[in-house]
Design an enzyme around this catalytic site. Structure first.
Site, PDB file in Angstrom:
ATOM      1  N   LYS A   1       0.829  -1.206   0.000  1.00 50.63           N
ATOM      2  CA  LYS A   1       0.000   0.000   0.000  1.00 50.63           C
ATOM      3  C   LYS A   1       0.867   1.263   0.000  1.00 50.63           C
ATOM      4  O   LYS A   1       1.934   1.290   0.624  1.00 50.63           O
ATOM      5  CB  LYS A   1      -0.903  -0.033   1.233  1.00 50.63           C
ATOM      6  CG  LYS A   1      -1.874   1.136   1.369  1.00 50.63           C
ATOM      7  CD  LYS A   1      -2.730   0.935   2.604  1.00 50.63           C
ATOM      8  CE  LYS A   1      -3.631   2.113   2.891  1.00 50.63           C
ATOM      9  NZ  LYS A   1      -4.454   1.888   4.117  1.00 50.63           N
TER      10      LYS A   1
ATOM     11  N   SER B   1      -8.875   2.947   3.846  1.00 51.72           N
ATOM     12  CA  SER B   1      -7.924   3.553   2.931  1.00 51.72           C
ATOM     13  C   SER B   1      -7.150   2.535   2.091  1.00 51.72           C
ATOM     14  O   SER B   1      -6.375   2.907   1.218  1.00 51.72           O
ATOM     15  CB  SER B   1      -6.931   4.414   3.723  1.00 51.72           C
ATOM     16  OG  SER B   1      -6.194   3.642   4.643  1.00 51.72           O
TER      17      SER B   1
ATOM     18  N   SER C   1      -9.490   0.611   7.918  1.00 52.51           N
ATOM     19  CA  SER C   1      -8.988   0.682   6.550  1.00 52.51           C
ATOM     20  C   SER C   1      -8.581  -0.646   5.930  1.00 52.51           C
ATOM     21  O   SER C   1      -8.246  -0.693   4.749  1.00 52.51           O
ATOM     22  CB  SER C   1      -7.804   1.649   6.482  1.00 52.51           C
ATOM     23  OG  SER C   1      -8.232   2.958   6.735  1.00 52.51           O
TER      24      SER C   1
END
Length: 478
Positions: free
Chosen positions: A76, A153, A177
């Site tokens: 990520k 996220s 997230s």
């Protein structure tokens, strides 16, 4: 090169087994993932930085043969340093800055196990949204319906795995997230117990224990396998949770004991939510009862609004000094060409928050956590929706304004269930246990007792066997 059908019919564990048996080479695994990323990314915009050449060169140069050699992975674009790979945190502010010179400890453990890092997945700016639509890279789209959000996220990670680019990807979680994109994309998403996975050496504490790292996967056994690779304290960790003796994969081979389970199909205030996620929770409760567990409708006694409000004060205030330090590095003030309006609003609030306000918010949060945790003295598991609704349309959570309170009210109107367990540090997992009438995934969250990740995963594996989801895939061309 493996065919699409060969690739998508196997989870991460099965692909590694093919490599170990000699049926495919490590390079073939990596190159197949590259081919799938190139075919699918134009549809969903999950991968924002590609590092194919470096990954393949490193793979070719390796002399050892670890168990997961050649298994592809995406990291990520938030929090996790990877040696030589730019890290922009979903923001124009960080574009062009030097790449990290070292791996985080979690990344280092994955690298040692043989994983190859093919790039970074999209993240909302600074991780401040439950939808992944940063100005820096554009919106990530849900593979089940490209007009819908992929969550955040870790939305890029969720879309990458759900679309079939690869079977698992790195994810982080400070207020849901990991679990939110798992729900939006029909995946397994575990936020482990605080300190189970390492978070150094680039930071000494992960937002006062609120932030966590792990993955989104297609199967419970892949989630367990990744924990067996990464779990355990790193040097200087301020706290840690010990892995189970024998490991997580071994643990899920055994069924769970009879568990005391509470379920709650409404919001924390007792008000009705969208009927489809509520029904998913009720159906899960019925299944758990069929599986022999003790099940009742109940919820922890705590003030969710106060807990989430104080937690967000802690998270937002912590961001201020970090961005102040960036200003010192670049020699100028951060402005609208660097950050989105919502991020600037958060920064303004952080700078206006006094030390007294911050410390009191942290103390109140911890006291509210103690109230909530009392529930787990009499219950082993809590079952809730992951979201209050199926994945909403893109643009539902805009960041083009600086009204922080209005934004948070709307965000936690969609995703109120995950954040309390970041504050408590408990393990919580979202499982893809339902689909809406329009074909969108609906996740169900299961929360375990602190440090009981193995027990939570045992239950998740039992549910997966009873209600398998692996063969359910989005009809995405590519």
């Amino acid at each position: 090169m493996m065919t699409r059908e060969e690739w998508e019919s196997r989870d991460m564990t099965a692909l590694a087994q093919l490599q170990r048996s000699g049926e495919v080479s490590p390079r073939e695994l990596a190159e197949t993932a590259i081919e799938r990323i190139e075919a699918l990314n134009p549809r969903v915009n999950a991968v924002v930085l590609k590092s194919y050449d470096a990954a393949l060169a490193e793979l070719d140069e390796r002399k050892d043969e670890p168990a997961w050699l050649g298994v592809p992975y995406l990291i990520k674009d938030l929090h996790a340093p990877v040696r030589g790979m730019p890290l922009t945190n979903g923001s124009r502010l960080f574009q062009g800055m030097p790449a990290p010179e070292m791996d985080s400890n979690l990344v280092s453990r994955l690298r040692a196990a043989g994983f190859v890092f093919l790039g970074r997945t999209n993240s909302p700016e600074l991780g401040l949204n439950a939808s992944t639509e940063p100005v820096a890279y554009g919106a990530t789209r849900n593979p089940w319906n490209t007009a819908r959000i992929a969550g955040g996220s870790s939305g890029g990670a969720g879309a990458a795995v759900a679309s079939g680019m690869l079977p698992a990807a790195h994810a982080t979680d400070s207020a849901g997230s990991i679990r939110i994109p798992a729900s939006c994309n029909g995946l397994v998403g575990l936020k482990p117990t605080r300190g189970l996975n390492p978070f150094g050496p680039h930071r000494g504490d992960a937002n006062h224990g609120i932030s966590h790292e792990h993955a989104v996967t297609r199967t419970v056994r892949d989630t367990a396998a990744l924990l067996d690779i990464t779990a355990g304290p790193d040097v200087g960790a301020p706290y840690f949770s010990a892995p189970p003796e024998g490991g997580f994969v071994a643990a899920i081979a055994k069924p769970p004991r009879r568990l005391r389970i509470g379920f709650w199909p409404r919001n924390w205030q007792g008000e009705a939510i969208d009927p489809e996620p509520a029904q998913a929770v009720e159906q899960t409760a019925s299944l758990l009862e069929e599986l022999g567990h003790s099940v009742e409708e109940t919820r922890p006694d705590f003030d969710s609004g106060a807990l989430i409000g104080d937690m967000m004060t802690v998270l937002m205030t912590t961001l201020g000094p970090l961005l102040n330090n960036i200003e010192r590095q670049i020699g100028r003030s951060i402005g609208p060409d660097d950050l989105e309006p919502q991020s600037l609003g958060v920064l303004e609030r952080a700078r206006a928050t006094t030390v007294d306000t911050f410390v009191i918010a942290l103390m109140r949060m911890q006291l509210e956590v103690r109230r909530m945790a009392a529930f787990f003295e009499t219950h082993d598991i809590l079952v809730t929706p992951t979201l209050t609704m199926p994945p909403p349309p893109l643009g539902y959570l805009p960041t083009d304004h600086g009204d922080v309170d209005a934004f948070l009210e709307k965000l936690f109107g969609v995703a109120p269930f995950a954040a309390p367990f970041n504050a408590s540090g408990q393990p919580a997992i979202s499982l893809p246990l339902a689909w809406s009438n329009s074909g969108l995934p609906i996740g169900v969250q299961l929360v375990g007792r602190y440090g009981r990740d193995a027990e939570l995963l045992q239950l998740a594996a039992q549910i997966e066997t009873a209600r398998p989801w692996f063969d359910r895939r989005p009809a995405l061309d590519g």
